[in-house]
Design a protein around this motif. Structure first.
Motif, PDB file in Angstrom:
ATOM      1  N   VAL A  95       2.866  10.450  -1.659  1.00 25.89           N
ATOM      2  CA  VAL A  95       3.167  11.491  -0.759  1.00 25.89           C
ATOM      3  C   VAL A  95       1.813  12.144  -0.218  1.00 25.89           C
ATOM      4  O   VAL A  95       1.757  12.208   1.018  1.00 25.89           O
ATOM      5  CB  VAL A  95       3.755  12.647  -1.576  1.00 25.89           C
ATOM      6  N   SER A  96       0.815  12.067  -0.962  1.00 28.12           N
ATOM      7  CA  SER A  96      -0.387  12.660  -0.367  1.00 28.12           C
ATOM      8  C   SER A  96      -1.731  12.149  -1.328  1.00 28.12           C
ATOM      9  O   SER A  96      -1.504  12.020  -2.714  1.00 28.12           O
ATOM     10  CB  SER A  96      -0.384  14.003  -0.539  1.00 28.12           C
ATOM     11  N   ARG A  97      -2.744  11.632  -0.753  1.00 25.17           N
ATOM     12  CA  ARG A  97      -4.061  11.151  -1.720  1.00 25.17           C
ATOM     13  C   ARG A  97      -5.325  11.772  -1.362  1.00 25.17           C
ATOM     14  O   ARG A  97      -5.500  11.752  -0.006  1.00 25.17           O
ATOM     15  CB  ARG A  97      -4.096   9.586  -1.781  1.00 25.17           C
ATOM     16  N   GLY A  98      -6.130  12.356  -2.154  1.00 24.07           N
ATOM     17  CA  GLY A  98      -7.376  12.939  -1.512  1.00 24.07           C
ATOM     18  C   GLY A  98      -8.358  12.226  -2.379  1.00 24.07           C
ATOM     19  O   GLY A  98      -7.846  11.223  -2.922  1.00 24.07           O
ATOM     20  N   ARG A  99      -9.459  12.935  -2.585  1.00 30.70           N
ATOM     21  CA  ARG A  99     -10.582  12.181  -3.297  1.00 30.70           C
ATOM     22  C   ARG A  99     -10.452  12.338  -4.777  1.00 30.70           C
ATOM     23  O   ARG A  99     -10.956  11.408  -5.604  1.00 30.70           O
ATOM     24  CB  ARG A  99     -11.815  12.797  -2.853  1.00 30.70           C
ATOM     25  N   GLN A 100      -9.737  13.494  -5.252  1.00 27.10           N
ATOM     26  CA  GLN A 100      -9.964  13.612  -6.731  1.00 27.10           C
ATOM     27  C   GLN A 100      -8.298  13.409  -7.238  1.00 27.10           C
ATOM     28  O   GLN A 100      -8.047  13.360  -8.599  1.00 27.10           O
ATOM     29  CB  GLN A 100     -10.624  14.810  -7.092  1.00 27.10           C
ATOM     30  N   THR A 101      -7.364  13.930  -6.483  1.00 25.41           N
ATOM     31  CA  THR A 101      -5.866  13.879  -6.931  1.00 25.41           C
ATOM     32  C   THR A 101      -4.877  13.001  -5.939  1.00 25.41           C
ATOM     33  O   THR A 101      -5.359  12.983  -4.686  1.00 25.41           O
ATOM     34  CB  THR A 101      -5.522  15.216  -7.140  1.00 25.41           C
ATOM     35  N   GLU A 114       0.923  -1.276   0.000  1.00 24.64           N
ATOM     36  CA  GLU A 114      -0.079   0.110  -0.007  1.00 24.64           C
ATOM     37  C   GLU A 114       0.729   1.181   0.138  1.00 24.64           C
ATOM     38  O   GLU A 114       1.768   1.480   0.813  1.00 24.64           O
ATOM     39  CB  GLU A 114      -0.846   0.087   1.287  1.00 24.64           C
ATOM     40  N   GLY A 115       0.758   2.246  -1.185  1.00 24.92           N
ATOM     41  CA  GLY A 115       1.526   3.250  -1.117  1.00 24.92           C
ATOM     42  C   GLY A 115       2.757   3.261  -1.654  1.00 24.92           C
ATOM     43  O   GLY A 115       3.640   4.336  -1.765  1.00 24.92           O
ATOM     44  N   ARG A 116       3.097   1.995  -2.095  1.00 27.24           N
ATOM     45  CA  ARG A 116       4.709   1.532  -2.690  1.00 27.24           C
ATOM     46  C   ARG A 116       4.684   0.733  -3.739  1.00 27.24           C
ATOM     47  O   ARG A 116       4.164  -0.108  -3.448  1.00 27.24           O
ATOM     48  CB  ARG A 116       5.640   1.142  -1.481  1.00 27.24           C
TER      49      ARG A 116
END
Length: 166
Positions: free
Chosen positions: A128-134, A54-56
């Motif tokens: 690095v960062s995850r939102g709902r759209q980007t 997850e994330g890598r």
């Protein structure tokens, strides 16, 4: 005398169809395990997805002269493809079933020359960062001595992918 290289790939629609049904992490783990075919670009450039969490995501390849530009070193597009794959798959590994992504941009810094003498290289992507759209991810390209060869950041757009869309 000319040199030749031949390669094969599997039907990309098989893995694409799984995007709507599986989480990104399950999809990528299926590729690592060989249950799903890797995308054809991996055969074209001869690189592999070695590990994912997850994330890598980690890709690797052994550069050869078939990757060279006119000045006798690995073409920057090969660097960029490895880094884009690692950063993008780091994002993909965080997505639930029914979500997809596409790269919005890729910013690459080329730090060291790569040749066939460099040996195996690894592209290590992390979120690095995850939102709902980007989402924002980065990737590092390193050699066996852990020397940084290139670095990239990538912004990705996230979007719904219905299971029936593929």
């Amino acid at each position: 005398m000319g040199r030749t290289r031949t390669y094969e790939w599997e039907d990309p629609s098989i893995s694409a169809a799984a995007v709507g049904r599986a989480s990104g992490l399950d999809l990528l783990r299926g590729m690592v395990a060989g249950r799903l075919p890797a995308p054809p670009i991996t055969a074209t450039l001869d690189f592999t997805l070695d590990e994912v969490d997850e994330g890598r995501a980690v890709f690797s390849m052994t550069p050869g002269e078939e990757h060279y530009n006119p000045i006798g070193s690995v073409h920057g597009g090969v660097y960029a493809t490895l880094l884009d794959s690692a950063a993008g798959c780091a994002v993909q590994s965080t997505l639930p079933p029914g979500m997809g992504y596409t790269s919005l941009d890729l910013n690459v810094k080329f730090l060291k020359r790569i040749t066939a003498d460099t040996g195996r290289v690894w592209a290590i992507g992390t979120i690095v960062s995850r939102g709902r759209q980007t989402a924002l991810a980065e990737a590092q390209l390193v050699d066996a001595d852990d020397r940084l060869l290139a670095h990239a950041t990538s912004s990705c757009m996230l979007f719904p992918v219905p299971a029936s869309a593929t």
